[in-house]
Design a protein around this motif. Structure first.
Motif, PDB file in Angstrom:
ATOM      1  N   LYS A  58      -4.140   8.072   9.943  1.00 35.01           N
ATOM      2  CA  LYS A  58      -5.524   7.716  10.272  1.00 35.01           C
ATOM      3  C   LYS A  58      -6.100   6.955   9.093  1.00 35.01           C
ATOM      4  CE  LYS A  58      -8.871   8.351  13.368  1.00 35.01           C
ATOM      5  NZ  LYS A  58      -8.762   7.916  14.774  1.00 35.01           N
ATOM      6  N   VAL A  59      -5.970   5.636   9.111  1.00 32.41           N
ATOM      7  CA  VAL A  59      -6.365   4.831   7.966  1.00 32.41           C
ATOM      8  C   VAL A  59      -7.864   4.923   7.720  1.00 32.41           C
ATOM      9  CG1 VAL A  59      -6.645   2.726   9.339  1.00 32.41           C
ATOM     10  CG2 VAL A  59      -6.131   2.555   6.914  1.00 32.41           C
ATOM     11  N   LEU A  91      -4.138   5.256   0.882  1.00 33.24           N
ATOM     12  CA  LEU A  91      -4.899   4.322   1.708  1.00 33.24           C
ATOM     13  C   LEU A  91      -4.057   3.104   2.072  1.00 33.24           C
ATOM     14  CD1 LEU A  91      -7.446   3.124   2.985  1.00 33.24           C
ATOM     15  CD2 LEU A  91      -8.157   2.391   0.692  1.00 33.24           C
ATOM     16  N   PHE A  92      -3.360   2.537   1.108  1.00 31.02           N
ATOM     17  CA  PHE A  92      -2.541   1.358   1.382  1.00 31.02           C
ATOM     18  C   PHE A  92      -1.379   1.698   2.303  1.00 31.02           C
ATOM     19  CE2 PHE A  92       0.429  -2.101   0.168  1.00 31.02           C
ATOM     20  CZ  PHE A  92      -0.392  -3.176   0.486  1.00 31.02           C
ATOM     21  N   LEU A  99      -0.557  -1.384  10.470  1.00 31.53           N
ATOM     22  CA  LEU A  99      -0.070  -2.732  10.775  1.00 31.53           C
ATOM     23  C   LEU A  99       1.256  -2.705  11.532  1.00 31.53           C
ATOM     24  CD1 LEU A  99      -0.861  -4.632   7.454  1.00 31.53           C
ATOM     25  CD2 LEU A  99      -2.184  -4.597   9.563  1.00 31.53           C
ATOM     26  N   LEU A 100       2.103  -1.719  11.228  1.00 31.85           N
ATOM     27  CA  LEU A 100       3.415  -1.653  11.857  1.00 31.85           C
ATOM     28  C   LEU A 100       3.373  -1.057  13.262  1.00 31.85           C
ATOM     29  CD1 LEU A 100       5.566  -0.471   8.803  1.00 31.85           C
ATOM     30  CD2 LEU A 100       5.511  -2.749   9.828  1.00 31.85           C
ATOM     31  N   CYS A 156     -10.552  -2.573   8.300  1.00 33.08           N
ATOM     32  CA  CYS A 156     -11.047  -1.374   8.995  1.00 33.08           C
ATOM     33  C   CYS A 156     -12.456  -1.589   9.535  1.00 33.08           C
ATOM     34  CB  CYS A 156     -11.036  -0.183   8.042  1.00 33.08           C
ATOM     35  SG  CYS A 156      -9.384   0.404   7.617  1.00 33.08           S
ATOM     36  N   MET A 157     -13.332  -2.195   8.734  1.00 33.48           N
ATOM     37  CA  MET A 157     -14.722  -2.358   9.164  1.00 33.48           C
ATOM     38  C   MET A 157     -14.885  -3.423  10.238  1.00 33.48           C
ATOM     39  SD  MET A 157     -17.066  -1.696   5.761  1.00 33.48           S
ATOM     40  CE  MET A 157     -16.226  -2.853   4.676  1.00 33.48           C
ATOM     41  N   ARG A 158     -13.885  -4.269  10.424  1.00 33.91           N
ATOM     42  CA  ARG A 158     -13.970  -5.272  11.488  1.00 33.91           C
ATOM     43  C   ARG A 158     -13.232  -4.815  12.747  1.00 33.91           C
ATOM     44  NH1 ARG A 158     -13.554 -11.355   9.131  1.00 33.91           N
ATOM     45  NH2 ARG A 158     -14.873 -11.743  10.931  1.00 33.91           N
TER      46      ARG A 158
END
Length: 437
Positions: A58-59, A91-92, A99-100, A156-158
């Motif tokens: 959960k990023v 976080l990274f 992304l994967l 994340c914010m977009r």
């Protein structure tokens, strides 16, 4: 002799199931045995592993956790030197997992992201030219970590994380840090409030950037509005207790910008000043010796600090002139400042940083890196400004981010703050709020 190659067959499902069952059983036995010896430690370990697993998947949670822990960086580093780095790496990692596992690409196509990419290239080039040993590696790693954080927050914010929620977490964490710092100050632990961040100037830098966001949350909240108003008051009072002149100038600049853009009325500013003055008088009445010691300590070093600032600024300018393209490399100011002293001061122990974000950036990354870094800030502010003037429901948040930007830019003219979260968080917020896609 004939050699026949055969394609490997599929693993028998029963064998695979037995292997998984055996692994689970062995793990359960090991955990049970450990729990019998020290159940509390096992419970904490299991909870920690579960939390890490959830945050990895959960990023958004990992992003909010990073924003929340940064104002307490000093405390975390005193417990473990890798605590903050671990949260950043988590976080990274969570972002890479995102992304994967999703089909849509990362939503980072914005001029701020391009400026970060340019800064990344200039950082690599400057590092290749001037590595500066372990100190240079540490500075480069800090740059890289915050560039990655800015991109992750932008994505994340977009997509799935509300910028308002990020602002609320940042304000809440800074308010908690302000409460801890003010309590330690009143307890007489030091002449200036610092608390979770060791240096009072860096601590004040976090606090002033949270003030406009706290006022935005106060105006926009449907419930518990006065909590955010009290948070803004605590942030301001603790900022005064840091006795940071750079932060004070940042506050003055923010007030001026808010008045010019009609975010604040003069009557509200005067009322706030009156409340803060009453708070200062209350603190002075509660602990007069403490306040007197703070003022005396600041007055004692004030003249020396002004002289030191001019010396470090001159040295940073000379380094930029000597290495205009790519600078002296990350960490280069601290590695080379002794060569530029030329007997200008008698005690050079506090002159290993420029105390000026822009000049130190140009000294270490050259004019190429300076332009890229300045573009990150300028484009982030432009995005927030466009949102502030578009009349949408997020316009007030865009105005608050612009106000925080003004305070940050002014305060950073007297502090070295490019290695701290507020700079990169505001750039990411500005890019995420930008209505131009």
């Amino acid at each position: 002799m004939e050699l026949t190659l055969r394609a490997p067959g599929r693993t028998d499902p029963r064998v695979a199931g037995a292997a998984v069952a055996t692994a689970f059983a062995a793990t359960a036995v090991a955990v049970g045995a450990a729990a019998a010896v020290d159940p509390l430690a096992v419970a904490v370990a299991v909870a920690g592993v579960a939390l890490v697993a959830v945050m990895t998947l959960k990023v958004e949670w990992a992003a909010l956790a990073f924003v929340a822990v940064e104002p307490f960086e000093g405390y975390l580093e005193s417990l473990s030197g890798t605590a903050v780095k671990f949260v950043g790496a988590l976080l990274f990692l969570a972002w890479l997992v995102r992304l994967l596992t999703r089909t849509a690409p990362a939503q980072v196509r914005h001029p701020v992201a391009l400026a970060i990419a340019a800064l990344f290239v200039s950082l690599l080039a400057a590092t290749a030219l001037h590595a500066n040993g372990t100190s240079g590696a540490a500075v480069a790693a800090r740059y890289l970590s915050f560039m990655a954080v800015a991109l992750v927050l932008l994505d994340c914010m977009r997509t799935s994380l509300s910028p308002r929620r990020v602002a609320a977490v940042y304000v809440s964490s800074c308010t908690a840090a302000a409460g801890v710092g003010l309590a330690a100050y009143l307890a007489g632990e030091g002449g200036r409030a610092s608390g979770p961040i060791t240096d009072p100037n860096d601590f004040a830098f976090f606090l002033i950037t949270a003030v406009p966001l706290a006022l935005y949350l106060w105006r926009s909240a449907e419930r518990g509005r006065h909590i955010f108003l009290a948070a803004a008051g605590l942030l301001l009072l603790t900022t005064l207790a840091t006795v940071s002149r750079g932060a004070m100038l940042g506050l003055v600049a923010m007030i001026g910008y808010a008045l010019c853009t009609r975010q604040l009325r003069l009557r509200a500013v005067l009322a706030t000043v009156g409340v803060l003055l009453a708070g200062v008088l209350a603190v002075a009445g509660f602990a007069p010796a403490l306040v007197q010691r703070s003022l005396s300590n600041k007055q004692h070093v004030a003249a020396q600090n002004v002289e030191d600032r001019f010396v470090t600024w001159s040295m940073a300018a000379e380094m930029t002139a000597d290495h205009p393209l790519l600078g002296t490399g990350p960490g280069g100011f601290g590695a080379n400042y002794s060569r530029y002293l030329r007997g200008r001061v008698t005690d050079p122990s506090q002159l290993d940083v420029a105390h000026e974000m822009y000049l130190q950036t140009s000294a270490e990354l050259g004019l190429v890196g300076f332009v890229a870094f300045g573009s990150v800030l300028g484009l982030g502010f432009a995005g927030a400004r466009r949102r502030a003037t578009d009349g949408s429901g997020s316009a007030d948040l865009g105005s608050a981010v612009c106000t925080a930007f003004v305070g940050m830019l002014v305060a950073a003219a007297f502090l070295t703050e490019q290695y701290y979260l507020p700079v990169w968080l505001l750039a990411a917020l500005g890019a995420a709020l930008d209505p131009v896609r």
